[in-house]
Write a protein that holds these residues in place. Structure first.
Motif, PDB file in Angstrom:
ATOM      1  N   ILE A 242     -48.442  64.553  14.355  1.00  0.00           N
ATOM      2  CA  ILE A 242     -48.310  64.142  12.843  1.00  0.00           C
ATOM      3  C   ILE A 242     -50.035  63.906  13.043  1.00  0.00           C
ATOM      4  O   ILE A 242     -50.973  62.707  13.747  1.00  0.00           O
ATOM      5  CB  ILE A 242     -47.774  62.945  12.415  1.00  0.00           C
ATOM      6  N   GLY A 243     -50.574  63.901  11.736  1.00  0.00           N
ATOM      7  CA  GLY A 243     -52.514  64.216  11.440  1.00  0.00           C
ATOM      8  C   GLY A 243     -52.486  62.584  10.375  1.00  0.00           C
ATOM      9  O   GLY A 243     -51.695  62.239  10.232  1.00  0.00           O
ATOM     10  N   GLU A 244     -53.956  62.417  10.104  1.00  0.00           N
ATOM     11  CA  GLU A 244     -54.336  61.181   9.636  1.00  0.00           C
ATOM     12  C   GLU A 244     -53.766  60.875   8.638  1.00  0.00           C
ATOM     13  O   GLU A 244     -53.666  59.820   8.179  1.00  0.00           O
ATOM     14  CB  GLU A 244     -55.934  61.606   9.895  1.00  0.00           C
ATOM     15  N   ALA A 309     -58.793  73.545  18.079  1.00  0.00           N
ATOM     16  CA  ALA A 309     -59.686  74.319  17.482  1.00  0.00           C
ATOM     17  C   ALA A 309     -60.390  73.102  15.684  1.00  0.00           C
ATOM     18  O   ALA A 309     -59.508  72.819  14.870  1.00  0.00           O
ATOM     19  CB  ALA A 309     -60.119  75.179  17.244  1.00  0.00           C
ATOM     20  N   MET A 310     -61.385  73.010  14.833  1.00  0.00           N
ATOM     21  CA  MET A 310     -61.452  72.760  13.773  1.00  0.00           C
ATOM     22  C   MET A 310     -61.189  73.743  12.700  1.00  0.00           C
ATOM     23  O   MET A 310     -61.149  75.371  12.696  1.00  0.00           O
ATOM     24  CB  MET A 310     -62.710  72.684  13.378  1.00  0.00           C
ATOM     25  N   MET A 311     -60.303  73.101  11.535  1.00  0.00           N
ATOM     26  CA  MET A 311     -59.950  74.181  10.929  1.00  0.00           C
ATOM     27  C   MET A 311     -59.956  73.146   9.605  1.00  0.00           C
ATOM     28  O   MET A 311     -59.952  72.319   9.181  1.00  0.00           O
ATOM     29  CB  MET A 311     -58.243  74.242  11.216  1.00  0.00           C
ATOM     30  N   GLU A 312     -59.576  73.999   7.991  1.00  0.00           N
ATOM     31  CA  GLU A 312     -59.512  73.345   6.770  1.00  0.00           C
ATOM     32  C   GLU A 312     -58.546  72.454   6.463  1.00  0.00           C
ATOM     33  O   GLU A 312     -57.406  72.059   7.588  1.00  0.00           O
ATOM     34  CB  GLU A 312     -59.043  74.486   6.257  1.00  0.00           C
ATOM     35  N   PRO A 313     -59.038  71.707   5.575  1.00  0.00           N
ATOM     36  CA  PRO A 313     -58.105  70.190   5.980  1.00  0.00           C
ATOM     37  C   PRO A 313     -56.447  70.899   5.408  1.00  0.00           C
ATOM     38  O   PRO A 313     -56.321  71.731   4.183  1.00  0.00           O
ATOM     39  CB  PRO A 313     -58.497  69.530   5.310  1.00  0.00           C
ATOM     40  N   GLU A 314     -55.327  70.755   6.294  1.00  0.00           N
ATOM     41  CA  GLU A 314     -55.092  70.469   5.587  1.00  0.00           C
ATOM     42  C   GLU A 314     -53.505  69.703   4.513  1.00  0.00           C
ATOM     43  O   GLU A 314     -54.059  68.849   4.478  1.00  0.00           O
ATOM     44  CB  GLU A 314     -53.273  70.699   7.089  1.00  0.00           C
ATOM     45  N   LYS A 315     -52.575  70.019   3.540  1.00  0.00           N
ATOM     46  CA  LYS A 315     -52.081  69.102   2.812  1.00  0.00           C
ATOM     47  C   LYS A 315     -51.322  68.325   3.287  1.00  0.00           C
ATOM     48  O   LYS A 315     -51.006  68.823   4.479  1.00  0.00           O
ATOM     49  CB  LYS A 315     -51.080  69.889   1.984  1.00  0.00           C
ATOM     50  N   PRO A 316     -51.200  66.989   3.061  1.00  0.00           N
ATOM     51  CA  PRO A 316     -51.016  65.929   3.894  1.00  0.00           C
ATOM     52  C   PRO A 316     -49.315  66.117   4.316  1.00  0.00           C
ATOM     53  O   PRO A 316     -48.400  66.297   2.999  1.00  0.00           O
ATOM     54  CB  PRO A 316     -51.183  64.646   2.602  1.00  0.00           C
TER      55      PRO A 316
END
Length: 352
Positions: A242-244, A309-316
């Motif tokens: 899971i993301g930050e 890879a660098m990507m656009e921020p996703e919705k939490p």
């Protein structure tokens, strides 16, 4: 002269995030036992039962049943009855997908045989293999021709990183729980499948990669086979964490469940040479505890990380277990679970 058949099995899985015990054995007259009807659920491949509105299934009875068939009867157990439910349950036990091949040999002890000498061997050998076994010796007085089939199962696992205690909500009620509050804790949570905040499957990372603890929210709570199939379809070797900005929160769980197989008790066998035997007792106890802590046994772990890879921020994403969900435990190299729990209400939780 009538003789009786005793089906016995103890299975234990211990986690400090989760602790289970399975226990099946016959009570003698010196050990009075009140039979309880726990509403068997015979849908699908699993003979689960109801505990205060929650679904419970453990694999230890399958081990004891298979041992009886293979070592004593030398064929699948047959019942001398017209009871359709009993016949269906026996058929499911005879053809269950779960077997000892779905476990590591170090985690179980299985034995069957005749009379008191077998009971004495079970007590001695199981304690030798599992010194930390929490169950005491079987106290039985079997006649020489009585039969016992016994299985003991012990499993200990731990999270890679301990979670933080926190208050959780389940069906709108405040209960004790735990959360992922930092990067290391978030790396405990692997995403198997995510559709939305109310439908997802996640895996909590364990130090011992040979076992898996999986949580699934938003799926049909009446059919465990469906969620097992969904897990097997989507559970890949490499999963993202899971993301930050993502959130994970789960309730603490406690289960202490006794089950009698009332549908099979007092049923006579139809197997040739065993027609005078009946099932005298057949029951299990299951204990399960899941919280923020690790397990009692330390294991060396290897953590593999992949560069993204660098990507656009996703919705939490919110992996919040605040509505009915499944808990599934299995070996990483097997598609057949050894424990399934359907959490439907706060009866398994500590309400604040």
């Amino acid at each position: 002269m009538k003789k009786h058949l005793t089906i016995a099995g103890i299975g234990i899985v211990v986690l400090v995030l989760a602790f289970f015990t399975w226990q099946h054995f016959t009570q003698t007259p010196s050990q009075p036992h009140v039979i309880q009807d726990t509403k068997s659920n015979i849908a699908g491949n699993y003979l689960g039962s109801d505990y205060k509105g929650n679904y419970v299934w453990g694999g230890a009875m399958n081990l004891a049943w298979n041992e009886l068939n293979e070592n004593i009867l030398k064929e699948k157990l047959q019942l001398n009855t017209d009871d359709k439910i009993a016949l269906e349950m026996a058929s499911k036990l005879n053809n269950a997908p779960f077997s000892k091949s779905d476990l590591d040999e170090e985690s179980y002890y299985i034995k069957s045989g005749y009379g008191q000498s077998t009971v004495d061997e079970i007590n001695r050998e199981s304690k030798k293999k599992f010194p930390s076994k929490s169950f005491g010796d079987l106290e039985m007085n079997l006649a020489p021709r009585d039969i016992i089939s016994y299985a003991y199962f012990l499993k200990e696992v731990e999270y890679e990183t301990k979670f933080e205690k926190d208050t959780a909500l389940f069906n709108g009620q405040k209960v004790k729980g735990f959360i992922a509050d930092n990067k290391a804790q978030r790396e405990n949570v692997k995403i198997i499948k995510y559709e939305n905040d109310d439908k997802f499957i996640i895996k909590l990372q364990l130090k011992d990669k040979s076992d898996e603890l999986i949580l699934a929210k938003g799926y049909d709570m009446k059919n465990p086979q469906d969620i097992v199939n969904e897990i097997n379809t989507n559970n890949k070797q490499y999963l993202s964490t899971i993301g930050e900005s993502d959130r994970f929160k789960a309730p603490k769980l406690h289960l202490d469940h006794h089950r009698d197989y009332v549908e099979l008790i007092n049923k006579y066998l139809a197997n040739k040479g065993f027609e005078t035997y009946f099932i005298a007792q057949m029951f299990e106890n299951i204990k399960f505890d899941m919280d923020e802590k690790g397990a009692r046994v330390e294991n060396e772990a290897v953590i593999v990380k992949t560069e993204s890879a660098m990507m656009e921020p996703e919705k939490p994403k919110n992996f919040i277990l605040d509505k009915p969900y499944w808990v599934v435990m299995k070996r990483a190299d097997s598609q057949n679970p050894y424990f399934i729990l359907g959490v439907n209400n706060v009866e398994l939780m500590e309400v604040e």
